[in-house]
Design an enzyme around this catalytic site. Sequence first.
Site, PDB file in Angstrom:
ATOM      1  N   ALA A 271      -8.202  10.697   3.135  1.00 50.50           N
ATOM      2  CA  ALA A 271      -8.264   9.913   1.909  1.00 50.50           C
ATOM      3  C   ALA A 271      -9.095   8.667   2.170  1.00 50.50           C
ATOM      4  O   ALA A 271      -9.761   8.165   1.304  1.00 50.50           O
ATOM      5  CB  ALA A 271      -6.877   9.523   1.460  1.00 50.50           C
ATOM      6  N   GLU A 272      -9.031   8.163   3.400  1.00 42.94           N
ATOM      7  CA  GLU A 272      -9.810   7.003   3.759  1.00 42.94           C
ATOM      8  C   GLU A 272     -10.783   7.441   4.846  1.00 42.94           C
ATOM      9  O   GLU A 272     -10.646   7.055   5.989  1.00 42.94           O
ATOM     10  CB  GLU A 272      -8.886   5.884   4.277  1.00 42.94           C
ATOM     11  CG  GLU A 272      -7.997   5.293   3.206  1.00 42.94           C
ATOM     12  CD  GLU A 272      -8.763   4.568   2.117  1.00 42.94           C
ATOM     13  OE1 GLU A 272      -9.786   3.944   2.436  1.00 42.94           O
ATOM     14  OE2 GLU A 272      -8.351   4.640   0.973  1.00 42.94           O
ATOM     15  N   ALA A 273     -11.694   8.306   4.473  1.00 41.44           N
ATOM     16  CA  ALA A 273     -12.672   8.777   5.439  1.00 41.44           C
ATOM     17  C   ALA A 273     -13.466   7.573   5.908  1.00 41.44           C
ATOM     18  O   ALA A 273     -13.423   6.526   5.283  1.00 41.44           O
ATOM     19  CB  ALA A 273     -13.605   9.784   4.802  1.00 41.44           C
TER      20      ALA A 273
ATOM     21  N   ASP B 291      -0.477   3.064   5.426  1.00 38.72           N
ATOM     22  CA  ASP B 291      -0.569   4.445   4.954  1.00 38.72           C
ATOM     23  C   ASP B 291       0.003   5.381   6.022  1.00 38.72           C
ATOM     24  O   ASP B 291      -0.648   6.328   6.446  1.00 38.72           O
ATOM     25  CB  ASP B 291      -2.032   4.794   4.643  1.00 38.72           C
ATOM     26  CG  ASP B 291      -2.186   6.130   3.927  1.00 38.72           C
ATOM     27  OD1 ASP B 291      -1.181   6.640   3.397  1.00 38.72           O
ATOM     28  OD2 ASP B 291      -3.310   6.659   3.897  1.00 38.72           O
TER      29      ASP B 291
END
Lengths: 212, 366
Positions: free
Chosen positions: A19-21, A112
């Site tokens: 999601a947070e590449a 996260d």
Amino acid sequence: MASPSLALISASTLISQGAEAHRFRKGYRHPTLDASLTRSRVAGEARALLRCLRSGVNVPGVRMVDASEGILGIEQVESDALEEYEIPVDVLMQLIGQEIAKMHLADVIHGDLTTSNMMLRHPSSFKSHHPTLRTELVLIDFGLSFYSSLIEDKAVDLYVLERAFSSTHPDSEPLFASILKAYGQGMGKDWAAIERRLDDVRLRGRKRSMVG
Amino acid sequence: MPGRVRSDPLKNPERPYLAIGLEGSANKFGAGVIKHFVDGTTAVLSNIRHTYITPPGEGFQPRHTALHHREWALQIIQECLVKAGVSMHDLDCICYTKGPGMGAPLQSVALVARTLSLLYNKPLVGVNHCVGHIEMGREVTGAQNPVVLYVSGGNTQVIAYSRQCYRIFGEALDIAVGNCLDRFARVINLSNDPAPGYNIEQEAKKGKRLLPIPYVTKGMDVSFSGILTAVEALTTDKRFRPDGQPKNANDEDIITPADLCFSLQETVFAMLVEITERAMAHIGSKEVLIVGGVGANERLQEMMGVMAEERGGKVFAMDERFCIDNGIMIAQAGLLSFRMGFETPISKSTCTQRFRTDQVHVSWRA
């Protein structure tokens, strides 16, 4: 002309997309909003990783940072499917709890915490100092992390993990309880206050039952 | 669990089933008739709604809303049956919204449902409003196992299905996103017709300037009350021009209502898309379904579409007929549980303002 970091990215192959590449740019966001979030998050992730590395938390090493382009180069953690490691589940839960405790003792809040953001290092890729354990647990993806010593933030961090657990792992309660046990041991005297706050955090959210 | 496929507990019905759904948890009264065929397909026979619209600058009060529902219930139900071409005697069950929602409107509708149940001797099925949205979304779009973003005036939740439960991944900690938008519409005196959120969307299309507004995500959760305060505060800024027009030719550095609507939408929708993306990444799902009144917003759908495309996935969205509160979604979710043998006895046919999505046992899914 494209910046050197961008050129490097376009010449690389995509390993996998979280999601947070590690290209933080999001096409759906307004460019102004995206630019400010991207800058602060890349810088924040790099800062958190360095802080973790200094405190002995297992995280990927930082290789390059280009905050204005939203690019963060980090070490590739070699890993394999979980079954390959032959680790008993309770040992794994203990590893998770210990690693989070180390991170929180360094006052880094992950932001996260999910099982997707944890990896087990492959035995062939490093030398384990542990007598019996051939691997180590690595925390990844610090894109939403920040620095805080507040018990509130640590409790919310744990709560995120608890919800991620219950939504993807069957019969998660005993598993999460053993994570908390190891975490509590790791945190020492700080644990009692965090445990109390975690109970409070669990009661938040809209339309909770008012009974009991 | 990957690699393990369980068969659906819900078998195709041995005969066609008919159900009516009554919804009135907020300012809309809706009724709809749904039919389940023996081959497992579904048809919407009718879906009628009447909205209680308040003057600009005013929200809807529970008491007045309940009065609206009482005034319109019989007429809407009658129209809905005529349109569907069925009579009350043909129905298998009467589904009503048990909660969550506003107390007084819920009670009015539950009373209507109870009365019809006794008059025609039909079983009652109490339905969770949120589950109604999800089930209708799955039915209309054909999404199999999506991550669900449920956004409306009363609810903001990111939901994923796991083991017969719709689990809440992230949610609003204070006011819902729709409430934030609606209340801001009142601050700048936008019309409530057809919906304040719709008028914000139209206004936002004219906005050019993105003003800095707090971006509040906390864990998997989001918060909107501070954002509402911040954007309200901008309306007292000395650069703010309520009519949107510069005072004179040199009056360039101005903030218009359209700019505020634009900034508000861009910020809150980015927050919603972000937590949805994180849920998708964690679960490994490529599908996302948007339900609830705010889900009818095309800008939100567009942003979600861009995100899904970047991940190689797909977004499923619906138009206002099924997104905004309606009776048919209550009928759909109610009939699914009725076919699994669930009924609400008259003595337990209550309603409740607090009824979480994750409290429902989703018996009809594997």
